[in-house]
Design a protein around this motif. Sequence first.
Motif, PDB file in Angstrom:
ATOM      1  N   ILE A 342       0.913  -1.131  -0.085  1.00 22.86           N
ATOM      2  CA  ILE A 342      -0.107   0.067  -0.105  1.00 22.86           C
ATOM      3  C   ILE A 342       0.787   1.155  -0.179  1.00 22.86           C
ATOM      4  O   ILE A 342       0.685   2.288  -0.857  1.00 22.86           O
ATOM      5  N   TRP A 343       1.980   1.194   0.890  1.00 15.70           N
ATOM      6  CA  TRP A 343       2.601   2.544   0.926  1.00 15.70           C
ATOM      7  C   TRP A 343       3.606   2.544  -0.399  1.00 15.70           C
ATOM      8  O   TRP A 343       3.893   3.800  -1.033  1.00 15.70           O
ATOM      9  N   GLY A 344       3.794   1.509  -0.961  1.00 13.42           N
ATOM     10  CA  GLY A 344       4.624   1.358  -2.206  1.00 13.42           C
ATOM     11  C   GLY A 344       3.969   1.948  -3.210  1.00 13.42           C
ATOM     12  O   GLY A 344       4.344   2.730  -4.275  1.00 13.42           O
ATOM     13  N   GLY A 345       2.542   1.737  -3.089  1.00 15.45           N
ATOM     14  CA  GLY A 345       1.577   2.211  -4.141  1.00 15.45           C
ATOM     15  C   GLY A 345       1.324   3.703  -4.199  1.00 15.45           C
ATOM     16  O   GLY A 345       0.892   4.356  -4.982  1.00 15.45           O
ATOM     17  N   GLY A 346       1.796   4.421  -2.937  1.00 19.21           N
ATOM     18  CA  GLY A 346       1.617   5.654  -2.702  1.00 19.21           C
ATOM     19  C   GLY A 346       2.596   6.593  -3.083  1.00 19.21           C
ATOM     20  O   GLY A 346       2.835   7.961  -3.050  1.00 19.21           O
ATOM     21  N   PRO A 371     -14.838   8.959 -15.442  1.00 24.25           N
ATOM     22  CA  PRO A 371     -15.650   7.525 -15.117  1.00 24.25           C
ATOM     23  C   PRO A 371     -14.554   6.672 -15.167  1.00 24.25           C
ATOM     24  O   PRO A 371     -13.424   6.488 -15.754  1.00 24.25           O
ATOM     25  N   LEU A 372     -14.668   5.445 -14.497  1.00 26.86           N
ATOM     26  CA  LEU A 372     -13.650   4.424 -14.210  1.00 26.86           C
ATOM     27  C   LEU A 372     -13.266   3.771 -15.562  1.00 26.86           C
ATOM     28  O   LEU A 372     -11.968   3.710 -15.718  1.00 26.86           O
ATOM     29  N   LEU A 373     -14.239   3.211 -16.306  1.00 27.89           N
ATOM     30  CA  LEU A 373     -13.988   2.851 -17.450  1.00 27.89           C
ATOM     31  C   LEU A 373     -12.937   3.688 -18.421  1.00 27.89           C
ATOM     32  O   LEU A 373     -12.056   2.991 -19.043  1.00 27.89           O
ATOM     33  N   GLU A 374     -13.260   4.871 -18.247  1.00 28.70           N
ATOM     34  CA  GLU A 374     -12.347   5.894 -19.439  1.00 28.70           C
ATOM     35  C   GLU A 374     -10.938   6.067 -18.614  1.00 28.70           C
ATOM     36  O   GLU A 374      -9.792   5.861 -19.268  1.00 28.70           O
ATOM     37  N   ALA A 375     -10.565   5.844 -17.273  1.00 27.87           N
ATOM     38  CA  ALA A 375      -9.533   6.189 -16.578  1.00 27.87           C
ATOM     39  C   ALA A 375      -8.872   4.914 -16.785  1.00 27.87           C
ATOM     40  O   ALA A 375      -7.707   4.675 -17.138  1.00 27.87           O
ATOM     41  N   TRP A 376      -9.525   3.695 -16.595  1.00 26.00           N
ATOM     42  CA  TRP A 376      -8.873   2.314 -16.737  1.00 26.00           C
ATOM     43  C   TRP A 376      -8.131   2.247 -18.182  1.00 26.00           C
ATOM     44  O   TRP A 376      -7.037   1.871 -18.469  1.00 26.00           O
ATOM     45  N   ASP A 389      -2.313  12.989 -12.719  1.00 27.46           N
ATOM     46  CA  ASP A 389      -3.610  12.269 -13.179  1.00 27.46           C
ATOM     47  C   ASP A 389      -4.884  12.891 -12.509  1.00 27.46           C
ATOM     48  O   ASP A 389      -4.943  12.904 -11.365  1.00 27.46           O
ATOM     49  N   LYS A 390      -5.766  13.755 -13.154  1.00 25.92           N
ATOM     50  CA  LYS A 390      -6.953  14.294 -12.646  1.00 25.92           C
ATOM     51  C   LYS A 390      -8.159  13.221 -12.403  1.00 25.92           C
ATOM     52  O   LYS A 390      -9.331  13.442 -11.983  1.00 25.92           O
ATOM     53  N   ASP A 391      -7.885  11.968 -12.412  1.00 26.70           N
ATOM     54  CA  ASP A 391      -8.782  10.755 -12.175  1.00 26.70           C
ATOM     55  C   ASP A 391      -9.223  10.869 -10.740  1.00 26.70           C
ATOM     56  O   ASP A 391      -8.212  10.514 -10.044  1.00 26.70           O
ATOM     57  N   PHE A 392     -10.518  10.837 -10.368  1.00 19.83           N
ATOM     58  CA  PHE A 392     -10.711  10.778  -8.922  1.00 19.83           C
ATOM     59  C   PHE A 392     -10.788   9.197  -8.409  1.00 19.83           C
ATOM     60  O   PHE A 392     -10.442   9.069  -7.279  1.00 19.83           O
ATOM     61  N   THR A 393     -11.003   8.380  -9.362  1.00 23.07           N
ATOM     62  CA  THR A 393     -11.119   6.909  -8.962  1.00 23.07           C
ATOM     63  C   THR A 393      -9.840   6.403  -8.304  1.00 23.07           C
ATOM     64  O   THR A 393      -9.906   5.769  -6.947  1.00 23.07           O
ATOM     65  N   TRP A 394      -8.809   6.551  -8.935  1.00 22.63           N
ATOM     66  CA  TRP A 394      -7.348   5.926  -8.524  1.00 22.63           C
ATOM     67  C   TRP A 394      -6.849   6.389  -7.128  1.00 22.63           C
ATOM     68  O   TRP A 394      -6.407   5.749  -6.223  1.00 22.63           O
ATOM     69  N   TYR A 399      -6.547   5.876  -1.180  1.00 21.18           N
ATOM     70  CA  TYR A 399      -7.012   6.537   0.174  1.00 21.18           C
ATOM     71  C   TYR A 399      -7.665   5.407   1.091  1.00 21.18           C
ATOM     72  O   TYR A 399      -7.514   5.075   2.340  1.00 21.18           O
ATOM     73  N   MET A 400      -8.500   4.521   0.363  1.00 17.73           N
ATOM     74  CA  MET A 400      -9.326   3.428   0.919  1.00 17.73           C
ATOM     75  C   MET A 400      -8.282   2.316   1.383  1.00 17.73           C
ATOM     76  O   MET A 400      -8.471   1.696   2.615  1.00 17.73           O
ATOM     77  N   ALA A 401      -7.322   1.913   0.633  1.00 16.39           N
ATOM     78  CA  ALA A 401      -6.363   1.063   1.114  1.00 16.39           C
ATOM     79  C   ALA A 401      -5.479   1.589   2.241  1.00 16.39           C
ATOM     80  O   ALA A 401      -5.217   0.746   3.245  1.00 16.39           O
TER      81      ALA A 401
END
Length: 515
Positions: A342-346, A371-376, A389-394, A399-401
């Motif tokens: 998780i911290w590596g992902g940050g 949207p998630l599909l567009e971001a993916w 990256d301005k995508d909210f999802t990632w 933050y959830m992790a």
Amino acid sequence: MTRGKTTTNTTPPAEGFAERRLGGILYQRKGIKILGIQLPPWRSPLAQVILIGFVCFLCPGMFNALSGLGAGGQVDSAVQANASVALYTTFALVGFVAGTILNYFGAQATLAFGGLGYALYSASFLCYNHTKNEGFVLFAGAFLGVCAGLLWCAQGTVMMSYPTESEKGRFIGLFWAIFNMGGVIGSCIPIATNWNSEDDGSVTDGTYVGFLVLMLCGAVLAFFLVPPEKIIRKDGTRVQRVRHPSMKKEIYGLWETIKTDTYVLLLFPFFWASNWFYTYQQNCYQLFYFNLRGRTFTNLWYWLSQILGALAFGFFLDSQQIGRRKRAIYGWVILFVAVCVIWGGGLKPLIASSRDKYPDDTPSIDVFGRPLLEAWTQHWKGPINDPIDKDFTWYLILYMAYGFQDAMWQTYAYWMMGALSNEPRKLAYFAGFYKGIQSAGAAVVWRLDGVKYSYATLFGSSWGLCGAGMLLAIPVIWRRIKDTELTEEDFMTPAEKDIVMSGMKPVGSEHNDGV
């Protein structure tokens, strides 16, 4: 002799036999039903742990929801950071003597007084919205530190000493889930009151008023707690009575705990790290990347992930298919991997962020991003030219992790301490050490944030301390955690313990084998 009946001489059952049976009788009785849900007996450990969970739901749970907004819902993080320094400084000092105060006044009064500090803290930010009185916020933070030290010591003692050994992991997970529901429900307050705000301003007065009322309710709820000497567990064992020696003896007892259980010193780095990472997550990552509406929404999901992490890890730590010692080792491995991943992902968002850019040049990512599909699809196409990256999802998922890992950390800490002893008085010392050292670390890191240390410093120290704390805890986990800490004393009544301490044999004990 009576007509139709024959009387025989029988040896009376050993003292305490009826009370041991009461544990089973207590759980055979069906409690009241509410909306079709069968409630446990009020004097059972389960009911009392649930009650403690709801006290923390309404007090520190709401506090977490407020803190999770970044800067306590304000624009300038320095005010909240300095209040947090005062909070955790007094918390650390009180944490070392909280067990003494708990033993003297009892859990009811200790919990109720602790709840008042949270309400005052929320009121101070309400006042700051209108007067900019930073002194009141600092005082409220210091007062909350005193109250929080008492509340968490009482909570830790009840939660670790009331359940049976086989239930501790589940009860800790259940408590953590209820407690973090406070963060979830509390997050709905600022979402409702600030949803139409797309800027980066302070939260509204209604947000602070909502927190204030709920925190006061938590203080009142604490008076419904049942004293430990009236609790009988499902297996018939009794919660050991917490005695009330003098303050001098209690302070000496803290020192004696370190002398007799020296291994607890190896856990101090683990304790120190347990609140350190909040500062980076809330006042750096959260405040830098999201606008006000984005912060209120991510805050909700952060605490939801805490619930999931606490329940999943708590049930794993109580899995009866694996011995307790193996569960301790496997749990350590799982937690260590989670911290590294998780911290590596940050690292990527850390590189793109900087304190020099706040508040004028921040992404201010809103809930209504791509949207998630567009971001993916965008991520699979190749690297993104924009460093942010301005995508909210990632950013939400990361933050959830962070929240999931925090719940695992806290659950494992309480489970580990509960596995080291069944004695409430010793557990009160452990809980006091845990919250005291945890708060000392938090005071230091909030001061670093208050004087504007770099994001990289706070991120690196958070990750590094987690790793170091876990490595130093290995000898304790490997050598001290056994498959059980249960002894014959756990089945004795207070009268039987006094007889044993005096060297006398209880009457009828020769007929009590196997009970």
